[in-house]
Motif scaffolding. Structure first.
Motif, PDB file in Angstrom:
ATOM      1  N   ILE A 160       1.008  -1.137   0.154  1.00 41.97           N
ATOM      2  CA  ILE A 160      -0.151   0.074   0.004  1.00 41.97           C
ATOM      3  C   ILE A 160       0.806   1.317  -0.056  1.00 41.97           C
ATOM      4  O   ILE A 160       0.597   2.190  -0.656  1.00 41.97           O
ATOM      5  CB  ILE A 160      -0.910   0.024   1.216  1.00 41.97           C
ATOM      6  N   ARG A 161       1.995   1.355   0.972  1.00 42.03           N
ATOM      7  CA  ARG A 161       2.872   2.401   1.122  1.00 42.03           C
ATOM      8  C   ARG A 161       3.423   2.687  -0.422  1.00 42.03           C
ATOM      9  O   ARG A 161       3.551   3.829  -0.855  1.00 42.03           O
ATOM     10  CB  ARG A 161       3.814   2.109   2.022  1.00 42.03           C
ATOM     11  N   GLU A 162       4.045   1.636  -1.078  1.00 44.34           N
ATOM     12  CA  GLU A 162       4.602   1.694  -2.233  1.00 44.34           C
ATOM     13  C   GLU A 162       3.755   2.470  -3.280  1.00 44.34           C
ATOM     14  O   GLU A 162       4.064   3.078  -4.337  1.00 44.34           O
ATOM     15  CB  GLU A 162       5.153   0.387  -2.745  1.00 44.34           C
ATOM     16  N   HIS A 163       2.307   2.159  -3.230  1.00 42.41           N
ATOM     17  CA  HIS A 163       1.491   2.498  -4.210  1.00 42.41           C
ATOM     18  C   HIS A 163       1.113   4.143  -4.009  1.00 42.41           C
ATOM     19  O   HIS A 163       1.015   4.813  -4.750  1.00 42.41           O
ATOM     20  CB  HIS A 163      -0.007   2.007  -4.163  1.00 42.41           C
ATOM     21  N   ILE A 164       1.230   4.594  -2.661  1.00 48.48           N
ATOM     22  CA  ILE A 164       1.081   5.797  -1.981  1.00 48.48           C
ATOM     23  C   ILE A 164       2.034   6.845  -2.701  1.00 48.48           C
ATOM     24  O   ILE A 164       1.764   7.811  -3.654  1.00 48.48           O
ATOM     25  CB  ILE A 164       0.957   6.048  -0.796  1.00 48.48           C
ATOM     26  N   ASP A 165       3.512   6.451  -2.579  1.00 47.28           N
ATOM     27  CA  ASP A 165       4.331   7.331  -2.906  1.00 47.28           C
ATOM     28  C   ASP A 165       5.598   6.742  -3.356  1.00 47.28           C
ATOM     29  O   ASP A 165       6.785   7.513  -3.631  1.00 47.28           O
ATOM     30  CB  ASP A 165       4.683   8.405  -1.709  1.00 47.28           C
ATOM     31  N   GLY A 166       5.603   5.461  -3.823  1.00 48.62           N
ATOM     32  CA  GLY A 166       6.817   4.759  -4.305  1.00 48.62           C
ATOM     33  C   GLY A 166       7.944   4.257  -3.115  1.00 48.62           C
ATOM     34  O   GLY A 166       8.772   3.702  -3.337  1.00 48.62           O
ATOM     35  N   ALA A 167       7.582   4.606  -1.746  1.00 49.56           N
ATOM     36  CA  ALA A 167       8.703   4.289  -0.686  1.00 49.56           C
ATOM     37  C   ALA A 167       8.484   3.043  -0.390  1.00 49.56           C
ATOM     38  O   ALA A 167       7.440   2.226  -0.518  1.00 49.56           O
ATOM     39  CB  ALA A 167       8.326   5.234   0.404  1.00 49.56           C
TER      40      ALA A 167
END
Length: 195
Positions: free
Chosen positions: A161-168
């Protein structure tokens, strides 16, 4: 907490340390997020980073109730609470979610500290379709292993989910959250870096 669990003295310390490590990496998925981003549902699922942390705290607390053989709620009420546990409520903040998770972690540690034998049986609740009907009891050890498994599963969900939010991604986030120095092969995450 560093990227790895430090050496442990015994089984009890190891189980609690690995559970705490998985809680830590789950929380890291929220590092640097705004309240809006913590609530964001950027994939086809209905999962958010904040909701996953809230759900995992709810689930852990429920397993400690099972371990303590507390009476269960009626199924309709329990299912409503379960579903609400995936969503940050209006006015609920990441700070609130983290505070609740910390409270649950303390409760777990306190309860486990009061149990002399990790082999102590934990009766399997009957009449719940997702619990085995042919098993009479788990052990406290099994419950702790299950909590590690459950927390790790949701930490992985939160990473996606985090990677989908901002790539982190997980390791640069951990480096930022824990203050690791930049190296030629690893740059700690910073706001705007991954967008």
């Amino acid at each position: 907490m560093a990227g790895n669990v430090p050496p442990v003295a015994d089984e009890r310390e190891g189980l609690l340390a690995y559970l705490e490590q998985q809680r830590h990496v789950l929380r890291i998925a929220a590092h640097g997020l705004t309240e809006e981003q913590a609530r964001a549902v950027p994939t086809r699922s209905s999962l958010s980073v904040g909701g996953l942390i809230k759900h995992t705290a709810f689930t852990e607390d429920g397993w400690i109730d099972i371990l303590l053989q507390k009476p269960s709620k009626p199924m309709d009420e329990a299912m409503k609470e379960y579903e609400a546990g995936y969503v940050m409520a209006d006015g609920e903040t990441l700070e609130d979610v983290f505070a609740r998770y910390d409270e649950v972690a303390r409760r777990t540690a306190d309860v486990i500290a009061g149990i002399a034998d990790l082999g102590q049986p934990v009766p399997v609740p009957k009449g719940v379709p997702w619990y085995p009907q042919d098993v009479d009891a788990w052990s406290v050890r099994w419950v702790l292993l299950h909590l590690i498994e459950e927390t790790a599963r949701h930490a992985g969900h939160a990473d996606i989910i985090r990677e989908h939010i901002d790539g982190a991604t997980a390791i640069p986030l951990m480096a930022a959250a824990e203050g690791w120095p930049e190296t030629p092969w690893l740059k700690p995450w910073s706001p705007g870096q991954s967008d």
